[in-house]
Design a protein around this motif. Sequence first.
Motif, short mmCIF file in Angstrom:
data_model
loop_
_atom_site.label_atom_id
_atom_site.label_comp_id
_atom_site.label_asym_id
_atom_site.label_seq_id
_atom_site.Cartn_x
_atom_site.Cartn_y
_atom_site.Cartn_z
N TYR A 13 0.84 -1.20 0.00
CA TYR A 13 0.00 0.00 0.00
C TYR A 13 0.87 1.25 0.00
O TYR A 13 1.99 1.23 0.51
N ARG A 14 0.33 2.32 -0.55
CA ARG A 14 1.02 3.62 -0.53
C ARG A 14 0.00 4.72 -0.29
O ARG A 14 -1.20 4.54 -0.52
N LEU A 15 0.51 5.85 0.18
CA LEU A 15 -0.35 7.02 0.39
C LEU A 15 -0.80 7.59 -0.95
O LEU A 15 -0.03 7.58 -1.92
N THR A 16 -1.99 8.12 -0.98
CA THR A 16 -2.44 8.92 -2.12
C THR A 16 -2.13 10.38 -1.80
O THR A 16 -1.70 10.71 -0.69
N GLY A 17 -2.39 11.26 -2.73
CA GLY A 17 -2.24 12.69 -2.47
C GLY A 17 -3.12 13.13 -1.32
O GLY A 17 -2.72 13.91 -0.46
N ALA A 18 -4.35 12.60 -1.28
CA ALA A 18 -5.27 12.93 -0.19
C ALA A 18 -4.75 12.40 1.14
O ALA A 18 -4.90 13.05 2.18
N GLY A 19 -4.12 11.23 1.11
CA GLY A 19 -3.54 10.67 2.33
C GLY A 19 -2.39 11.51 2.84
O GLY A 19 -2.26 11.74 4.05
N GLU A 20 -1.54 11.97 1.93
CA GLU A 20 -0.43 12.85 2.31
C GLU A 20 -0.97 14.13 2.95
O GLU A 20 -0.47 14.58 3.98
N GLN A 21 -2.00 14.71 2.33
CA GLN A 21 -2.58 15.94 2.85
C GLN A 21 -3.21 15.72 4.22
O GLN A 21 -3.03 16.52 5.14
N SER A 22 -3.93 14.64 4.38
CA SER A 22 -4.56 14.33 5.66
C SER A 22 -3.52 14.13 6.75
O SER A 22 -3.67 14.64 7.88
N LEU A 23 -2.44 13.43 6.44
CA LEU A 23 -1.36 13.22 7.41
C LEU A 23 -0.68 14.54 7.75
O LEU A 23 -0.38 14.81 8.90
N ALA A 24 -0.48 15.39 6.76
CA ALA A 24 0.15 16.70 7.00
C ALA A 24 -0.73 17.57 7.91
O ALA A 24 -0.22 18.23 8.83
N VAL A 25 -2.04 17.55 7.68
CA VAL A 25 -2.96 18.34 8.51
C VAL A 25 -2.93 17.84 9.95
O VAL A 25 -2.86 18.62 10.90
N GLU A 26 -2.96 16.53 10.13
CA GLU A 26 -2.94 15.96 11.48
C GLU A 26 -1.61 16.22 12.17
O GLU A 26 -1.56 16.53 13.36
N THR A 27 -0.52 16.15 11.42
CA THR A 27 0.80 16.44 11.98
C THR A 27 0.86 17.89 12.47
O THR A 27 1.36 18.15 13.58
N ALA A 28 0.34 18.80 11.70
CA ALA A 28 0.31 20.21 12.10
C ALA A 28 -0.56 20.41 13.34
O ALA A 28 -0.21 21.17 14.25
N ARG A 29 -1.70 19.71 13.39
CA ARG A 29 -2.58 19.82 14.56
C ARG A 29 -1.88 19.33 15.82
O ARG A 29 -1.90 19.99 16.86
#
Length: 115
Positions: free
Chosen positions: A75-91
Motif C-alpha cells: 500500500y502507498r499514500l495517495t495525495g489525499a492521504g499525504e494531505q490528511s497526514l500533514a494536517v494531522e501532523t500540524a494539529r
Amino acid sequence: MTETPMREPTFLVLTALAEEPRHGYAVIEDVAGMTGGRVRLRAGTLYAALDRLRAEGLIEVDREEIVQSRLRRYYRLTGAGEQSLAVETARLRAQAAIAERRLRARHTRLGGATA
C-alpha cells in the motif's frame, strides 16, 4: 470547518506508509518500531483499517506479489492521504507547542522533572 482529530492507529499507519509502500506485516513492524513497542497492531485490526483507508481514498494498492504461495499487497499514500497526514501532523504539533509553553511556565523540564 475543523477536521476531526485522527485516531492514533490511523495516524501511525499513514506515517508508516509515508516513507515508502509497505505490505501489512511491514506496517505492523514499523508501527511497533516507531512507538517503541507501545502500539502493536493486530492483523485483523490493521487490515480493517487498510480497507477503510482505501475506501476513504487515503491509500491505494501500490503492487501485489506472491511470496511463499501467498499474496502480498503493498500500500502507498495517495495525495489525499499525504494531505490528511500533514494536517494531522500540524494539529499535533500545535497542541504539543501549547503543552510545552504551559509546562515551561510551571518550570517543568520536558523530560518530566521540575526545575
